[in-house]
Design a protein around this motif. Structure first.
Motif, mmCIF file in Angstrom:
data_model
loop_
_atom_site.group_PDB
_atom_site.id
_atom_site.type_symbol
_atom_site.label_atom_id
_atom_site.label_comp_id
_atom_site.label_asym_id
_atom_site.label_seq_id
_atom_site.Cartn_x
_atom_site.Cartn_y
_atom_site.Cartn_z
ATOM 1 N N SER A 1 -1.670 17.705 -0.842
ATOM 2 C CA SER A 1 -1.458 17.665 0.602
ATOM 3 C C SER A 1 -2.370 16.621 1.252
ATOM 4 C CB SER A 1 -1.709 19.049 1.198
ATOM 5 O OG SER A 1 -1.524 19.023 2.587
ATOM 6 N N ALA A 2 -3.606 16.540 0.795
ATOM 7 C CA ALA A 2 -4.584 15.602 1.365
ATOM 8 C C ALA A 2 -4.174 14.146 1.174
ATOM 9 C CB ALA A 2 -5.967 15.842 0.754
ATOM 10 N N ILE A 3 -3.455 13.860 0.095
ATOM 11 C CA ILE A 3 -3.059 12.472 -0.163
ATOM 12 C C ILE A 3 -1.607 12.194 0.218
ATOM 13 C CG2 ILE A 3 -4.772 12.162 -1.982
ATOM 14 C CD1 ILE A 3 -2.406 12.350 -4.014
ATOM 15 N N GLY A 4 -0.902 13.204 0.709
ATOM 16 C CA GLY A 4 0.513 13.025 1.023
ATOM 17 C C GLY A 4 1.364 12.920 -0.228
ATOM 18 N N GLY A 5 0.890 13.563 -1.298
ATOM 19 C CA GLY A 5 1.578 13.498 -2.582
ATOM 20 C C GLY A 5 2.737 14.468 -2.685
ATOM 21 N N ASP A 6 3.465 14.375 -3.773
ATOM 22 C CA ASP A 6 4.657 15.185 -4.018
ATOM 23 C C ASP A 6 4.322 16.322 -4.986
ATOM 24 O OD1 ASP A 6 7.223 16.177 -4.296
ATOM 25 O OD2 ASP A 6 7.969 14.457 -5.436
ATOM 26 N N VAL B 1 6.096 17.048 -8.698
ATOM 27 C CA VAL B 1 5.320 16.965 -9.943
ATOM 28 C C VAL B 1 5.342 18.315 -10.670
ATOM 29 C CG1 VAL B 1 2.959 17.509 -9.134
ATOM 30 C CG2 VAL B 1 3.291 15.881 -10.983
ATOM 31 N N MET B 2 5.371 19.410 -9.917
ATOM 32 C CA MET B 2 5.418 20.724 -10.557
ATOM 33 C C MET B 2 6.786 20.968 -11.201
ATOM 34 S SD MET B 2 2.425 21.867 -10.398
ATOM 35 C CE MET B 2 2.781 23.460 -11.104
ATOM 36 N N GLU B 3 7.813 20.328 -10.695
ATOM 37 C CA GLU B 3 9.133 20.440 -11.323
ATOM 38 C C GLU B 3 9.231 19.578 -12.583
ATOM 39 O OE1 GLU B 3 11.803 19.352 -8.162
ATOM 40 O OE2 GLU B 3 11.559 21.295 -7.148
ATOM 41 N N ARG B 4 8.503 18.462 -12.610
ATOM 42 C CA ARG B 4 8.567 17.539 -13.754
ATOM 43 C C ARG B 4 7.636 17.926 -14.899
ATOM 44 N NH1 ARG B 4 8.356 14.023 -9.748
ATOM 45 N NH2 ARG B 4 6.236 13.345 -10.110
ATOM 46 N N LEU B 5 6.471 18.421 -14.562
ATOM 47 C CA LEU B 5 5.469 18.723 -15.584
ATOM 48 C C LEU B 5 5.390 20.230 -15.798
ATOM 49 C CD1 LEU B 5 2.782 16.069 -14.593
ATOM 50 C CD2 LEU B 5 4.541 15.913 -16.333
ATOM 51 N N LEU C 1 -0.271 1.112 -13.002
ATOM 52 C CA LEU C 1 -0.760 1.964 -11.921
ATOM 53 C C LEU C 1 0.401 2.587 -11.162
ATOM 54 C CD1 LEU C 1 -3.170 3.054 -10.297
ATOM 55 C CD2 LEU C 1 -3.089 0.947 -8.945
ATOM 56 N N LYS C 2 1.416 1.806 -10.898
ATOM 57 C CA LYS C 2 2.609 2.299 -10.195
ATOM 58 C C LYS C 2 3.255 3.435 -10.982
ATOM 59 C CE LYS C 2 6.646 0.437 -10.573
ATOM 60 N NZ LYS C 2 7.912 -0.262 -10.546
ATOM 61 N N GLY C 3 3.405 3.251 -12.284
ATOM 62 C CA GLY C 3 4.035 4.272 -13.122
ATOM 63 C C GLY C 3 3.239 5.560 -13.185
ATOM 64 N N LEU D 1 2.649 11.165 -11.531
ATOM 65 C CA LEU D 1 1.773 12.225 -11.037
ATOM 66 C C LEU D 1 2.086 12.625 -9.598
ATOM 67 C CD1 LEU D 1 -1.615 11.206 -12.664
ATOM 68 C CD2 LEU D 1 -0.173 13.178 -13.214
ATOM 69 N N GLY D 2 3.067 11.996 -8.983
ATOM 70 C CA GLY D 2 3.444 12.369 -7.624
ATOM 71 C C GLY D 2 2.457 11.906 -6.566
ATOM 72 N N PHE D 3 1.710 10.843 -6.866
ATOM 73 C CA PHE D 3 0.775 10.261 -5.890
ATOM 74 C C PHE D 3 1.580 9.273 -5.042
ATOM 75 C CE2 PHE D 3 -2.878 10.679 -9.231
ATOM 76 C CZ PHE D 3 -2.859 12.061 -9.093
ATOM 77 N N THR D 4 2.443 9.781 -4.210
ATOM 78 C CA THR D 4 3.465 9.002 -3.509
ATOM 79 C C THR D 4 2.928 7.820 -2.702
ATOM 80 O OG1 THR D 4 4.805 11.008 -3.460
ATOM 81 C CG2 THR D 4 5.492 9.199 -2.014
ATOM 82 N N PRO D 5 1.935 7.997 -1.827
ATOM 83 C CA PRO D 5 1.463 6.831 -1.062
ATOM 84 C C PRO D 5 0.884 5.729 -1.954
ATOM 85 C CG PRO D 5 0.774 8.849 0.019
ATOM 86 C CD PRO D 5 1.317 9.227 -1.340
ATOM 87 N N LEU D 6 0.183 6.107 -3.019
ATOM 88 C CA LEU D 6 -0.344 5.107 -3.951
ATOM 89 C C LEU D 6 0.808 4.425 -4.686
ATOM 90 C CD1 LEU D 6 -2.645 3.640 -5.374
ATOM 91 C CD2 LEU D 6 -2.805 5.593 -6.949
ATOM 92 N N TYR D 7 1.786 5.195 -5.095
ATOM 93 C CA TYR D 7 2.962 4.627 -5.755
ATOM 94 C C TYR D 7 3.651 3.614 -4.841
ATOM 95 C CZ TYR D 7 7.850 4.127 -6.891
ATOM 96 O OH TYR D 7 9.087 3.593 -7.113
#
Length: 116
Positions: free
Chosen positions: A8-13, A17-21, A62-64, A69-75
């Motif tokens: 939530s703090a990073i705006g991640g998914d 990620v919980m559905e994928r891993l 890094l993008k991959g 990992l669902g780090f959406t803003p970094l991606y």
């Protein structure tokens, strides 16, 4: 900080990620392992050296990792830079790398709170 709070703090998914891993323990382990990933320092160094092929490889990695990992803003920030580098070009200014650095630092700071 919980794993869900970190996302939530990073705006991640978190949901994605919980559905994928397979489990939260697995996601947490890989999020913490991200702290040792050398893609960002390699990207920074390659851009400073104006080495587009090496910068592309580091940005693409890094993008991959960020996407997996669902780090959406970094991606998203890294994806933009990756496409410029994919064409063999260096960014015209520091704006793209500054965006990547901002999201990278925000992501790392949040992950470090998992251990706090």
């Amino acid at each position: 900080m919980t794993l869900e709070q970190m996302y939530s703090a990073i705006g991640g998914d978190y949901k994605g990620v919980m559905e994928r891993l397979p489990s939260a323990v697995f996601v947490r382990r890989f999020a913490l392992k991200f702290l040792q990933d050398d893609s960002f320092p390699n990207l920074k160094k390659a851009l400073e050296a104006q080495d587009a092929p090496t910068a592309f490889r580091a940005a693409h990695t890094l993008k991959g990792v960020a996407q997996n990992l669902g780090f959406t803003p970094l991606y998203e920030a890294t994806a933009t830079l990756t496409e410029v580098l994919r064409a063999g070009n260096l960014p015209e200014d520091d704006n793209m790398m500054n965006a990547v650095a901002k999201e990278y630092e925000r992501t790392v700071a949040a992950i470090e709170q998992l251990n706090a």
